[in-house]
Each structure stands twice: as C-alpha cells, then as structure tokens.
Scaffold this motif. Structure first.
Motif, mmCIF file in Angstrom:
data_model
loop_
_atom_site.group_PDB
_atom_site.id
_atom_site.type_symbol
_atom_site.label_atom_id
_atom_site.label_comp_id
_atom_site.label_asym_id
_atom_site.label_seq_id
_atom_site.Cartn_x
_atom_site.Cartn_y
_atom_site.Cartn_z
ATOM 1 N N GLU A 187 23.809 -17.046 -16.379
ATOM 2 C CA GLU A 187 23.154 -15.977 -17.577
ATOM 3 C C GLU A 187 22.204 -16.735 -18.349
ATOM 4 N N ILE A 206 18.912 -16.297 -16.490
ATOM 5 C CA ILE A 206 18.431 -14.981 -16.400
ATOM 6 C C ILE A 206 17.749 -14.783 -17.721
ATOM 7 N N LYS A 207 18.178 -15.176 -18.877
ATOM 8 C CA LYS A 207 17.424 -15.078 -20.095
ATOM 9 C C LYS A 207 16.027 -15.430 -20.024
ATOM 10 N N MET A 259 20.685 -11.825 -10.919
ATOM 11 C CA MET A 259 21.929 -10.680 -11.268
ATOM 12 C C MET A 259 22.486 -10.219 -10.020
ATOM 13 N N TYR A 260 22.090 -10.119 -8.832
ATOM 14 C CA TYR A 260 22.901 -9.636 -7.787
ATOM 15 C C TYR A 260 24.033 -10.582 -7.639
ATOM 16 N N ILE A 269 25.874 -12.322 -9.912
ATOM 17 C CA ILE A 269 26.885 -11.900 -10.942
ATOM 18 C C ILE A 269 27.294 -10.514 -11.018
ATOM 19 N N LYS A 270 26.767 -9.859 -10.003
ATOM 20 C CA LYS A 270 26.940 -8.393 -10.010
ATOM 21 C C LYS A 270 26.613 -7.672 -11.028
ATOM 22 N N ASN A 271 25.290 -7.978 -11.744
ATOM 23 C CA ASN A 271 24.631 -7.009 -12.756
ATOM 24 C C ASN A 271 24.065 -5.987 -12.148
ATOM 25 N N ALA A 290 21.802 -4.150 -13.276
ATOM 26 C CA ALA A 290 20.507 -4.221 -13.458
ATOM 27 C C ALA A 290 19.414 -4.672 -12.319
#
Length: 654
Positions: free
Chosen positions: A86, A89-90, A116-117, A119-121, A123
C-alpha cells in the motif's frame, strides 16, 4: 528630499529582489547538493538490502532536487521488498500524478498497477488500460495486455452472453501479447489461457501458439501445435521446428515441398531462414546449394539461392557471368546491389576502368546507401586517379571519409588522399577512459546524475531502448564483451555516424588490456595488436573458437606451446599477459618473414603463413587494393578489412 527618498526606495527594492534571487539560487544549489548526498547514502543502504533504513534515507532527498522522483521510486521499491504494498503504491502514485514527462513515469505506473492487481485493487484495470493507450510501443504496454486479459478472466460476469463477450475480449489481449512478445515472460501463460477458454482455435491461433512454444524453446509442443495448422501457411515454421529437433529428413522434406508449392505467400526473410536451415543439414553448404539449384525452383526468394551459387559454388572464372545473370534477372531484388558491386569490382580488377566507372555511376544512383556503398565510392576515386581526373578522385576520397568514417575504405581513402609514409598513419595513441556515453541527458541531466551515483539498475530501466547506455552499464559491471557488442550494434544502426570525439565511440572501441599490449608490443604497432585482439575475441579472455583457438589473441594451442617453449611464457594461455605476449611474438615473427609488411602479417594471422606466401605467386596485383580484393579466402579478406578498419577507428578516437 523627495528625490532622495525615491532613490532610497528603489535601492531597497533592488536589494530585496537580489536577496530573493540569491535565496532561490542558494536554495536550488543547496537542494541539489543535499539531494545528491542523501540519495548516495540511501543507495548504499539499498544495495545492502537494508530496505527500512534506505526508505528513511531516500525521504531526505529535498522536493526541489531533480532526484526526488528517483528517490520516490526507490522508496516504493523498498516498501515492496518489505511487503508494504500500500505504501509502495502511494509512492508510485506521487510520481504518476506529478505531471512529469520523465521516462520514470510509465515504469512507476506499471509497477503501481501490478501491485494494485496483487492486492485486488480494482483501479489496476484502469491503469493498465492507460499504459496501453499512452505508451503503446513500450514493453509496459505489452505486459499490460496480459494483465488486462487476466483481470477480465478473474472477474467474469455470471450472465452467459456478457461472459462470452468478456472472454472474447480477454483472448484478444492474450493474443496481442503473444504476437508482440512471443518469447515474453507471460507468453506461455497466455497460451494456457487461450487453450483453456478458446474452444475453436483457427489456423492463425494455432500458428501463434506454435510460435510462442518455439520462441520459448518448447519445440515438441510447437510441432504438435503446427500439426493443427494449414501447411501452406506454416511450412516455414515446420522447417525451423524440425531443424531445432534435429530431424534432417523432415527439414529437407518441408523445405523442398514449401519452395515448390507455397513460397509465393511466404515472407522473403522466412524463406532465407528456411534455406539456411536446409543448407545446414548437408555436409557442406555447397552440396545443399547444388541440391536446390538442381530442382530449378521458381520461388519467392529464389534470388537468394542464385546469389549463394554465385558467391560460394561457381569458380572465379565464371563468377562475373553468374552475377551478371543474377542482376539482370532480379534487378530490384534483395541481392541486386551486391551483384552489381561484384560486377563493378571484377571490371576494376580487369583494369577496364571505363566499364567499371559506368557500373559505379549506376550503383551510386540506384543504391545510394547500402553495404557496398563505401567500397563503390572509394573505388570511383581510384578509377578517377587511374584516368588522371585528380580533382574528381579527391572528391570521392573525401566523400568516403565523410560519409563512411568508420569503414575500411575511409582508411584507404585517407591513405590515397595524403599518401602517408608507409601503410599505417597511427603509431601511438593517448589512453582515454570509457565514460557515460552522453555529455548531457535529455531529461535535465537526471540520467547522468543517476549514472554518476552508480544507480545502474534504475538507469537500465529508464533507458531500456538505448543500447549505448545498456553497453555502458555492462561495461561498468565488468561485462566487457557484451558491452562492446551492444555498442557496436548500436553504432551500426545509426544512419549518420557521429564525429570521433563522441563518447559513444569509446564504448565500441575500448582500450582493454592496452597497458599489457604496450609492455609486450616489441617492434609491433600497438594499435594493430589492440585491433587484432578486439576482432579475435572482443576482449573475452576465455574465448574459444570451433577449431580450438583460445584466449584474447585466439592462438591455436600448438602455436602457443611453440612460442611458450621458445620464450619461456606461462602455461595458461587464457591468462591475459601470456596470451597478449604470445600473440605479439607470433605477429612479429609473421611480419618478419613477410617482408615486414603489416598487411601480409594480418592476412597470415587469420589465413596462415603458408596460404599468404602461396598467394604471392597466384594473385596478380600492383597495389594493396588489388591484393586485398583478390584474397581467395572470404573469411581472411573480411578479417583484413575488419582489423584495418578497427585500427583506423582506434587511431581517430585516441
């Protein structure tokens, strides 16, 4: 009084303005200095895998520093390596949304989308699509095809019709990926997904899958898949696959059938590859060429067989007629320029200068920039000299040097222009080190600064398509052979060559082991020894040839042992000192026997002293050009030209 006060106010304004400017200048300089220092310290921790510590140190890079984005990128990597996706990503998002046009942005967006993929985000899908749209030719866009397809399959709707359309869309992504990167890391994964979800694979699909298997070295599965295709479209792939599997009979069967029936729809380059594989199944290439010639195929790419016949099979006496027939039959074919050149050089060596000149004019007009252009331009100068057109000769020589500065013929043109004493214009050179290949980076010196900080991994990612920078990184890591080859290939791709003071030349022609050469040169020209070493081994001290030649100077074991015994060298012929000393002594002996002529010694280093002395009685020549162009061994003729070209370029660079 008012006037004085007004002047005083103006002075105050000027002072404050200067103070403000000074502050901003100081702050900018200070930010860059602090940025360099903080980044350097952080990078050391990163290289030691102290990721938590490195993360904190990268945070100290000031926002005003041009290294802020690389620092954010490195922080994201630190966070990824410690499982803090996380946070990573930021950090990537801060780069992506910065509005920068730096090449660090697409890498960051791709890395962010991948996390993101994981962690199943949801976006992730949006970012992969954005990468494909904004950076369509990048490697990240190709990989995004795979991820886009995977995301669709991971989220299939329950409605059958909608589900079917979603699968179709995903399959397009996977097929696009394989088409663009058949040997990519997700290629075989894409194949498995296509086979799982596509129940009606057509001929194109199976060909695509077969190419993916082939590119990944799975030749058995490639063959199995090809069996499901239409032979008229896949015969060239059958040949290549059977060749890799070692099935000689099938290579010949598919080649002969394909050339006879289906070659008109094949790409010429595929036909050339097929022919090369076919020829490799014979004891000699000549036997394979004669086999194809005897079948009298009228196929797409037949000019290749005719060209091979002229260059490798027919006798010297009939070569001219063979090339004439080839040129007249295929005046605009792939090999017409080379055929015309061979006709030209034949007339020149016969001293039929007007005939040669006519062919030269035609060649320069019809083929202005091909492989044979430097030779044609140079020999047009030689012809002009023979015909006493000295001003025109000078123009051709200068054109050769200016247009093809790193060619063997530029070296010869220089000699004819200035008539240097002896054959070698350079005796000594000034050693210069290999440095970063560009004085300034297009990204406000960001890449240069990262290079100076030795952040090789990030520089490599930012400059994936710049072979010179890839070469420099290989050099810095000690991979000298890879470095020289990458730089050579990159220089060959340039339509216009840079001047010899350009730093990229040093990567193509580095001075490895030159200190050893200086100590061991004896009476030899050290630049010639350096050039021989470069062409023989590309600085790979452990190089070995298929005939047994070994080491930097590629000496045969028997030759090395003879020299070792005579001069008391060490037994390890892979040792640089031993190899270079032995190569220098061997070259010196060749030169002594061959009239102290470097041209003959270079020829003998490759072709053998017996061959060279034999040529003296068989070749009719009046000068260097006539001797070189008539060397009977193509390999030795090319070797002589390569070594003297390398010598010429080394002399110009250093």
């Amino acid at each position: 009084m008012r006037r004085r006060r007004k002047q005083y106010d103006i002075y105050i304004v000027i002072f404050l303005a200067l103070l403000t400017i000074g502050y901003f200048v100081y702050n900018n300089i200070s930010s860059e200095y602090r940025g360099l220092k903080a980044y350097s310290t952080a990078l050391e921790s990163y290289k030691k895998s102290e990721f938590d510590k490195a993360y904190k140190e990268f945070a100290k890079v000031p926002s005003a520093s041009c290294l802020k984005q690389p620092a954010l990128f490195r922080q994201a990597r630190c966070a990824t390596n410690t499982g803090k996706k996380e946070i990573a990503i930021k950090k990537y998002a801060a780069i992506v949304h910065s509005g920068s046009k730096s090449s660090i942005v697409p890498i960051s967006e791709y890395n962010m989308a991948c996390l993101m993929y994981e962690i199943k985000n949801a976006a992730a899908k949006k970012h992969f699509k954005h990468i494909m749209k904004k950076y369509p030719t990048s490697d990240y866009a190709i990989a995004s095809e795979y991820y886009s397809g995977t995301i669709i399959l991971d989220n299939l709707p329950k409605n059958e019709k909608t589900k079917e359309k979603a699968i179709e869309k995903a399959l397009i992504n996977f097929k696009n990926y394989i088409e663009k990167a058949p040997d990519g890391r997700y290629s075989l994964n894409s194949v498995e997904k296509i086979k799982k979800y596509d129940t009606s694979l057509n001929n194109y699909d199976n060909l695509l899958i077969a190419k993916a298997y082939y590119a990944n070295g799975d030749f058995e599965n490639a063959k199995t898949t090809l069996n499901k295709t239409t032979i008229s479209e896949s015969w060239t792939d059958f040949v290549k696959t059977e060749y890799k599997l070692g099935n000689t009979d099938k290579v010949r069967f598919y080649t002969e059938m394909g050339l006879g029936k289906y070659s008109e729809t094949a790409k010429p380059e595929d036909v050339y590859d097929v022919v090369d594989d076919y020829l490799a199944t014979f004891g000699t290439r000549k036997d394979g060429i004669l086999s194809l010639i005897s079948k009298n195929y009228k196929f797409n790419g037949a000019d290749y067989i005719s060209y091979l016949n002229c260059s490798e099979v027919v006798s010297k006496d009939t070569q001219e007629a063979c090339y004439r027939t080839l040129y007249e039959k295929y005046p605009n074919g792939q090999f017409s320029a080379d055929s015309l050149y061979n006709l030209f050089i034949a007339k020149y060596l016969q001293r039929k200068y007007y005939d040669a000149q006519r062919l030269g004019y035609l060649h320069l007009k019809k083929f202005p920039n091909v492989k044979s252009s430097p030779a044609i331009t140079y020999y047009m100068g030689r012809i002009s000299t023979k015909l006493k057109h000295y001003e025109m000769a000078s123009q051709y020589y200068k054109q050769t040097i200016n247009t093809y500065p790193d060619s063997y013929y530029a070296y010869r043109a220089n000699y004819n222009l200035y008539k240097n004493d002896g054959i070698l214009p350079f005796e000594n050179i000034t050693v210069k080190t290999v440095t970063f290949p560009y004085q300034k980076s297009m990204e406000n010196n960001l890449v240069v600064k990262l290079a100076l900080l030795k952040d090789y991994d990030l520089v490599e990612e930012l400059c994936k398509k710049d072979k010179f920078i890839q070469s420099w990184i290989a050099y810095e890591k000690g991979n000298y052979t890879i470095s020289a080859i990458l730089a050579r290939n990159a220089m060959e791709e340039l339509a216009i060559k840079p001047t010899f003071d350009d730093l990229r030349w040093r990567l193509v022609y580095p001075l490895h082991y030159f200190d050893v050469i200086e100590k061991s040169k004896g009476s030899n020209n050290p630049i010639i020894l350096q050039s021989i070493m470069k062409e023989e081994s590309h600085f790979n001290r452990f190089a070995g040839s298929h005939v047994g030649a070994s080491g930097l100077m590629q000496l045969m074991p028997a030759t090395y042992n003879e020299i070792r015994t005579q001069y008391g060298l060490g037994s390890d012929m892979f040792n640089p000192d031993n190899s270079i000393k032995a190569g220098s002594l061997y070259y010196q002996n060749l030169k002594k026997v061959l009239g102290n002529k470097d041209l003959y010694a270079i020829s003998a280093y490759n072709g053998g002293i017996g061959s060279v002395t034999n040529w003296f009685s068989k070749i009719i020549y009046n000068d260097t050009d006539e001797f070189v162009e008539q060397i009977p061994y193509p390999e030795t003729q090319n070797y002589v030209k390569k070594v003297l070209r390398t010598y010429w370029v080394y002399g110009n660079i250093y």
